[in-house]
Each structure stands twice: as C-alpha cells, then as structure tokens.
Scaffold this active site. Structure first.
Site, PDB file in Angstrom:
ATOM      1  N   HIS A  23       0.723  -1.033  -0.069  1.00 52.04           N
ATOM      2  CA  HIS A  23      -0.090  -0.043  -0.104  1.00 52.04           C
ATOM      3  C   HIS A  23       0.910   1.246   0.021  1.00 52.04           C
ATOM      4  CE1 HIS A  23      -3.229  -2.857   0.989  1.00 52.04           C
ATOM      5  NE2 HIS A  23      -2.616  -3.248   2.133  1.00 52.04           N
ATOM      6  N   HIS A  53       5.265   6.812   6.707  1.00 54.43           N
ATOM      7  CA  HIS A  53       5.123   6.401   5.292  1.00 54.43           C
ATOM      8  C   HIS A  53       4.572   7.425   4.498  1.00 54.43           C
ATOM      9  CE1 HIS A  53       1.145   5.953   7.564  1.00 54.43           C
ATOM     10  NE2 HIS A  53       0.511   6.578   6.517  1.00 54.43           N
ATOM     11  N   HIS A  82       2.066   8.790   0.976  1.00 55.03           N
ATOM     12  CA  HIS A  82       1.007   8.738   0.019  1.00 55.03           C
ATOM     13  C   HIS A  82       1.434   9.662  -1.202  1.00 55.03           C
ATOM     14  CE1 HIS A  82      -1.431   6.860   2.896  1.00 55.03           C
ATOM     15  NE2 HIS A  82      -0.952   7.554   3.883  1.00 55.03           N
ATOM     16  N   GLU A  97      -3.589  13.116   1.003  1.00 56.98           N
ATOM     17  CA  GLU A  97      -4.519  12.909   1.229  1.00 56.98           C
ATOM     18  C   GLU A  97      -5.521  14.019   1.992  1.00 56.98           C
ATOM     19  OE1 GLU A  97      -3.796   9.379   4.210  1.00 56.98           O
ATOM     20  OE2 GLU A  97      -4.578   8.364   2.153  1.00 56.98           O
ATOM     21  N   HIS A 133       3.354  10.867   6.455  1.00 53.16           N
ATOM     22  CA  HIS A 133       2.662  10.536   7.859  1.00 53.16           C
ATOM     23  C   HIS A 133       3.604  10.104   8.855  1.00 53.16           C
ATOM     24  CE1 HIS A 133      -1.501  10.300   5.708  1.00 53.16           C
ATOM     25  NE2 HIS A 133      -1.264  11.704   6.001  1.00 53.16           N
ATOM     26  N   THR A 147      -6.162   6.517   7.912  1.00 53.65           N
ATOM     27  CA  THR A 147      -6.544   6.786   6.354  1.00 53.65           C
ATOM     28  C   THR A 147      -6.673   5.348   5.705  1.00 53.65           C
ATOM     29  OG1 THR A 147      -4.330   7.330   5.465  1.00 53.65           O
ATOM     30  CG2 THR A 147      -6.063   9.274   6.376  1.00 53.65           C
TER      31      THR A 147
END
Ligand code: NAG
Ligand code: NAG
Length: 394
Positions: free
Chosen positions: A90, A115, A117, A129, A142, A224
């Site tokens: 992910h 991590h 996004h 996000e 994050h 999230t």
C-alpha cells in the site's frame, strides 16, 4: 471456573493468532472490488463519522491559542542502528525507533513508523490525502505515534480515541532536490515489490519535517487506511515541504503493489484516500492569519529600519515641539523682541553655529537666552545677507 478461564484464554490466544492475518486476508486496495468505497463493508470503522483525511476549509477553521509548538523528541538522535524500510503493498513504510516521540500534546506519544502517500504523476494527478481549500499537494508524509503513557503498544492504542497522534506533512515540488528525502527515495529500488524489506542507514527524521512546527491544523480523525480506527489526533502542518520533480517521479513510479512472484505487475500509485465528511467536527488552528507568522530576515530588517526611521522622525518632531515651546516661553519671559518677519520656523535650525563671535557666559540660562537672541539675529542677518560668510555653513 478454571475451565472457563482456560476457555477464555484459548479464545484470546486464538483471537490474537488470527485477528491480524484475518485483516490481511482481505486485501484492500484504493480502487476496484475492495476499493475505498467498499472499505466499510469489510472494515466497519471506515464508515464512521470522524474519518480521515479531510479537506481543510481555512475560513471554517477555529483558532485555538492553547495549541502549542510541537516538539519532535529524539528525531535527530537516530543512532547507528539501521532503519527498516518495507513495501507493504500500500505504501513504503519506515519503522522508527521507540526513543523517538512527540511533545506538545496532552500525553507523551512514541513514534512507530512513517510512510508516504502519492499520486500518479502530472499536474492533474497529485496524491496528498489532506487537501486545503479543495487543493491537493503532490504527496503527503505521515509520521505515526501511539500514546505510550496510557497504552502498552501500537495495536492496543490504535483502537482508543486518544491512542494515536499522526503528523501530516504536505509535499509539493520545487526546483531543488530535498536531500533529506533521498534517505528514503534512494532505497525504494530495493523494495519494488510488496513484502520486500531492506535495512537503510539511520538518518535525521526531523530533516523531513517543515521548519515551522508552530503553525498547524488539529482535528480528531482516523487512520486513512483500513481498519480506519477513529483514534488519531491529527496535526497537519501549514508549511509544506518541497522535493524536486525528479524525486516525486521516483516516488510515483518505482514501487509495485504486487508481490515479486505475482505474474501481473501492478504499479503502486494513487495510494491516497479521498477526503471524508467533517460532519460535526471542528478543525482548530494553532495560528491566525496575522499572528505567528515567521518572519524572514528580510522582513526583520525592514521592520528594524522602519522602527528606526519612526524613532528618528519622532525625535525630530519632539525636538521641534520642545524648541518651539522654549522659544515662545523665552519670548514671553524675556520679552525678546523678534523681528516680525522671523517666524518660529526660521528659528528652528538654531543648532547652526552662530555667525557672531560668542562671549563666554558662565550661566546656562543666560547662554540659552543668548542662543535664541543670537539665532534670531542670525536668521535675520541671513535674510538680509544673500551670501553668508563660509563659517556659518555647516
Ligand atoms: C500489546 O499489548 C497488549 C496488552 O498488554 C498485549 O496483549 C498484546 O500482545 C501487545 N501486542 C503486541 C503486538 O505487542
Ligand atoms: C477530540 O476529542 C476529544 C474527546 O472527545 C476532545 O476532548 C478534544 O477537544 C477533541 N479535539 C479536537 C481537536 O477536536
């Protein structure tokens, strides 16, 4: 009773043995059959009323003066032990050592992992996000912490309303390479496939954060990603961090969500959740539009010069007023007769050297009186003499 206790113990063991794999069995994705619109069917919390991410509508935020500057603890004391970087299908995750934490919240929070996004490239596919006034950033970092004052570990804390604290850092592209991010990006080629893991040299985690940790948005939200537990105290920094376009491209195109052995390779892109309804929540700010603005050195210089000019101007005005008052006072007391053509304006530059030779007088009052008298005359004289003697000029 003993057997009942044993039964519960067995159930507990069984639960712990299978709960995590059970969640893992449902391979959720961002789009498709188990895409984000279907998350609530498999993970009920994803259908909750305090979900993340959210769109921050800045005109509807509320200033909370109790929101203090956040303090990363031990972020720069990374030590020599390598960090673990892995691809979980992910995102890319970096595990953080337990001595890293967060100060400035009601409890002490201990770092767990961070991590990213991201989107899928191009100006029309940004991947943050959180959004600000409907606008996405290119990517988002994050940093996840758990409340280590109240809970023994991340898995317990993540189900509690005050269990987690996550820092959100919006990432945009600029001209320059952000060398701090290369501490992660340089190793993504080693974890291209899901489940791959690599040790990377430890580095200063604080260098990934924006400089201004005093201005941020704060709200109560969730993870999230599934299981979307509503356990997160969110801190979204106002200042964005810049990376180069090449760095963003690398982030967006290097990883796969598929495993190495999978015949179909799936690029890991657009791993962001869409914004969720705020419902009755309020987003608080640690700052107002005017206050708390960090000033650049240029602005500081401008303000210092401005204040100095103001002081000089004020001094000139005060000096003028004092002189004028003194002049009129003396005019009254001593009944000095001044030429009617000489106004107080003409008398003002009385600090000019008097053209007429002075005779020393011991008493100050007399000196002052003489000053005025001389100046009045000197002004008068200057008016009559078009070319004054050289020593009268300053
Ligand atoms: C977390 O703490 C709970 C309660 O002490 C414990 O049962 C559980 O095994 C711990 N989980 C992990 C992953 O350490
Ligand atoms: C989050 O929720 C807690 C508990 O309901 C509340 O005390 C706190 O003020 C909330 N914080 C924000 C930022 O809304």
């Amino acid at each position: 009773m003993d057997s009942l206790g044993f039964f519960f113990l067995l159930m507990l063991l069984d639960y712990q043995g299978t709960a995590a794999p059970a969640d893992d069995d449902i391979t959720w994705t961002y789009t498709g059959l188990v895409g984000q619109s279907h998350w609530p069917q498999y993970f009920p919390d994803c259908g909750g009323t305090s979900q993340s991410p959210v769109d921050v509508v800045t005109t509807q935020t509320k200033y909370d003066p109790s929101l203090v500057h956040l303090t990363p603890l031990g972020y720069s004391q990374h030590g020599n032990k390598p960090f673990t970087l892995y691809n979980n299908g992910h995102t890319a995750v970096i595990e953080l050592p337990e001595w890293m934490g967060l100060g400035g919240l009601p409890w002490l929070y201990t770092a767990v992992q961070m991590h990213l996004h991201w989107g899928s490239g191009g100006p029309h596919h940004p991947g943050s996000e959180h959004t600000i006034n409907g606008l996405s950033a290119d990517a988002e970092l994050h940093v996840v912490h758990y409340n280590s004052e109240l809970y023994p570990n991340m898995s317990t804390a993540m189900t509690q309303s005050d269990g987690l604290a996550v820092l959100g850092i919006l990432i945009v592209t600029g001209e320059e390479t952000n060398h701090a991010f290369n501490n992660i990006l340089n190793y993504l080629s080693r974890i291209r496939h899901a489940d791959q893991k690599v040790f990377i040299p430890a580095f200063d985690v604080q260098s990934l954060l924006p400089e201004d940790l005093g201005r941020y948005y704060r709200y109560n939200g969730s993870l999230t990603t599934p299981p979307c537990h509503q356990s997160v105290t969110w801190t979204l920094f106002h200042e964005r961090v810049e990376i180069s376009k090449a760095q963003l491209l690398k982030m967006e195109t290097i990883l796969y969500s598929s495993k190495a052995e999978d015949p179909d390779k799936m690029l890991l892109q657009d791993n962001y959740r869409t914004t969720q309804p705020l419902n009755h929540r309020v987003i608080f700010t640690s700052f107002t539009a005017e206050s708390g603005k960090e000033l650049s050195s240029g602005e500081v210089t401008a303000i210092v010069i401005g204040v100095m000019c103001g002081c000089v101007g004020l001094a000139v005005i005060i000096r003028f007023i004092v002189k004028t008052i003194r002049f009129f006072t003396l005019l009254h007391r001593e009944t000095v007769v001044v030429n009617s053509s000489t106004s107080s304006w003409d008398v003002l530059p009385s600090n000019r050297p008097a053209p007429m030779p002075r005779t020393k007088e011991p008493e100050k009052a007399k000196e002052k009186k003489q000053d005025v008298a001389l100046n009045s005359t000197s002004v008068g004289e200057r008016k009559e003499e078009p070319s004054p003697s050289p020593q009268t000029e300053p």
